[in-house]
Write an enzyme that holds these catalytic residues in place. Structure first.
Site, PDB file in Angstrom:
ATOM      1  N   HIS A 105      -6.684 -14.472  -8.521  1.00  0.00           N
ATOM      2  CA  HIS A 105      -6.585 -13.711  -7.265  1.00  0.00           C
ATOM      3  C   HIS A 105      -5.119 -13.591  -6.820  1.00  0.00           C
ATOM      4  O   HIS A 105      -4.699 -14.214  -5.833  1.00  0.00           O
ATOM      5  CB  HIS A 105      -7.424 -14.435  -6.191  1.00  0.00           C
ATOM      6  CG  HIS A 105      -7.836 -13.552  -5.043  1.00  0.00           C
ATOM      7  ND1 HIS A 105      -6.942 -13.045  -4.128  1.00  0.00           N
ATOM      8  CD2 HIS A 105      -9.053 -13.088  -4.669  1.00  0.00           C
ATOM      9  CE1 HIS A 105      -7.600 -12.326  -3.231  1.00  0.00           C
ATOM     10  NE2 HIS A 105      -8.871 -12.329  -3.528  1.00  0.00           N
TER      11      HIS A 105
ATOM     12  N   GLU B  82      -5.629  -8.114  -9.058  1.00  0.00           N
ATOM     13  CA  GLU B  82      -6.332  -9.308  -9.536  1.00  0.00           C
ATOM     14  C   GLU B  82      -7.079  -9.017 -10.842  1.00  0.00           C
ATOM     15  O   GLU B  82      -8.027  -8.236 -10.847  1.00  0.00           O
ATOM     16  CB  GLU B  82      -7.324  -9.769  -8.470  1.00  0.00           C
ATOM     17  CG  GLU B  82      -6.740  -9.820  -7.070  1.00  0.00           C
ATOM     18  CD  GLU B  82      -7.811  -9.803  -5.989  1.00  0.00           C
ATOM     19  OE1 GLU B  82      -9.000 -10.034  -6.303  1.00  0.00           O
ATOM     20  OE2 GLU B  82      -7.469  -9.525  -4.826  1.00  0.00           O
TER      21      GLU B  82
HETATM   22  O1  TA6 Z   1     -10.009  -9.781  -3.684  1.00  0.00           O
HETATM   23  C1  TA6 Z   1     -10.790  -8.996  -2.896  1.00  0.00           C
HETATM   24  C2  TA6 Z   1     -11.717  -9.826  -2.028  1.00  0.00           C
HETATM   25  O2  TA6 Z   1     -12.937 -10.033  -2.665  1.00  0.00           O
HETATM   26  C3  TA6 Z   1     -11.868  -9.098  -0.706  1.00  0.00           C
HETATM   27  O3  TA6 Z   1     -13.177  -8.582  -0.567  1.00  0.00           O
HETATM   28  C4  TA6 Z   1     -11.545 -10.162   0.323  1.00  0.00           C
HETATM   29  O4  TA6 Z   1     -12.711 -10.839   0.678  1.00  0.00           O
HETATM   30  C5  TA6 Z   1     -10.572 -11.022  -0.456  1.00  0.00           C
HETATM   31  O5  TA6 Z   1     -11.170 -11.122  -1.734  1.00  0.00           O
HETATM   32  C6  TA6 Z   1     -10.242 -12.344   0.167  1.00  0.00           C
HETATM   33  O6  TA6 Z   1     -11.363 -13.153   0.209  1.00  0.00           O
HETATM   34  P1  TA6 Z   1     -11.225 -14.592   0.957  1.00  0.00           P
HETATM   35  O7  TA6 Z   1     -12.537 -15.275   0.734  1.00  0.00           O
HETATM   36  O8  TA6 Z   1     -10.073 -15.289   0.293  1.00  0.00           O
HETATM   37  O9  TA6 Z   1     -10.895 -14.276   2.387  1.00  0.00           O
END
Ligand code: TA6
Length: 284
Positions: free
Chosen positions: A151, A256
């Site tokens: 991520h 990501e």
């Molecule tokens: O990377 C995209 C995602 O899935 C978004 O939908 C958003 O939720 C982000 O991840 C961050 O998620 P988090 O649980 O770290 O707030």
């Protein structure tokens, strides 16, 4: 250590000339990658390091589930658990600094996801490139399925001037439009609003333009991470995140690499390997 990074559970890889990487054992989260002193990754000034939730920024590891998960926390436990140092940073004969951290199942993970596993995250730092290798070992008898993703929060001085090249022609799932599928027609994908998309089966290397302090591009090469998630919360959603500054959406882009559109099955005793390599190049 940068002022707002706590000491303790961090591992520093240093290959000289201010080319360094810093990984926090909490969630195997890369907190910093500097090329000649220029920080390429983004970590929120409001990130929390209490070990209870994922660190907002850097490169947290998503495992065994990308997205909302009925068995445990969103994006799984990989980015929340404390990993262990498996191989301390060592320089090989080519001058590459290599370190490895690992995570194995425990009572807590088995309560959520009743499988035995061992994750080994091997980091290889060179002067202008950085490779992250994740191997997922099924140390159980029975097969298991998972989705996984790195991520990555990438720093930019101006989100409006940062683009992603390499997505043209791909089908993407738009999570902001009830998972509607569309085809990307743009050579360079710029963002000027909330984005949350999964580009499927990306065959090409990617270029993220004007990263760090804006004078460099980031070349991303992935292996076994074919789905590319592009995310920026933008203004409204930034305000809703307690561990993210109201205006920090202007200074980051998430690109990501993941295996998320369909789960991976690994049989007992077998393993799954994936990796991504970041290379800093001069901006065009
Ligand atoms: O990377 C995209 C995602 O899935 C978004 O939908 C958003 O939720 C982000 O991840 C961050 O998620 P988090 O649980 O770290 O707030």
């Amino acid at each position: 250590l940068p002022s707002h990074f706590p000491a303790g559970d961090v591992v520093l890889l240093d290959c000289g000339d201010d080319n360094t990487a810093l990984v926090h054992l909490h969630g195997a989260t890369l907190l910093s990658w500097k090329v000649n002193g220029e920080e390429i990754l983004f970590v929120s000034e409001k990130a929390v390091f209490d070990g209870k939730k994922a660190i907002r920024g850097g490169i947290p590891i998503v495992f065994p589930n990308f997205g909302p998960w009925k068995l445990g926390p969103q994006h799984g436990f990989g980015r929340i658990k404390r990993w262990s140092l498996a191989i301390p940073p060592t320089k090989d004969k080519h001058g590459t600094v290599i370190a490895a951290i690992s995570l194995e199942d425990d009572e807590e993970t088995r309560r959520m996801w009743n499988y035995k596993f061992r994750l080994v995250y091997t980091l290889e730092l060179q002067a202008t490139s950085f490779t992250m290798n994740l191997s997922i070992h099924n140390t159980d008898i029975k097969a298991f399925d998972f989705t996984t993703l790195l991520h990555s929060y990438i720093r930019t001085p101006d989100i409006l001037n940062t683009s992603v090249t390499g997505l043209s022609g791909l089908v993407y799932v738009d999570k902001l439009k009830k998972n509607k599928k569309s085809t990307e027609l743009r050579e360079k994908v710029f963002m000027d609003e909330n984005y949350d998309r999964i580009y499927l089966e990306c065959p090409k290397d990617l270029i993220v333009s004007h990263v760090g302090c804006g004078k460099h591009n980031l070349f991303i090469k992935t292996f076994n991470l074919p789905d590319i998630v592009i995310w920026n919360p933008w203004e409204e959603k930034a305000k809703e995140m307690s561990d993210f500054g109201d205006d920090e959406y202007k200074y980051m882009i998430c690109v990501e690499g993941g295996m998320v559109s369909s789960p991976v099955t690994v049989n007992g005793g077998k393993q799954f390997e994936c990796s991504q390599t970041f290379i800093v190049t001069p901006a065009d």
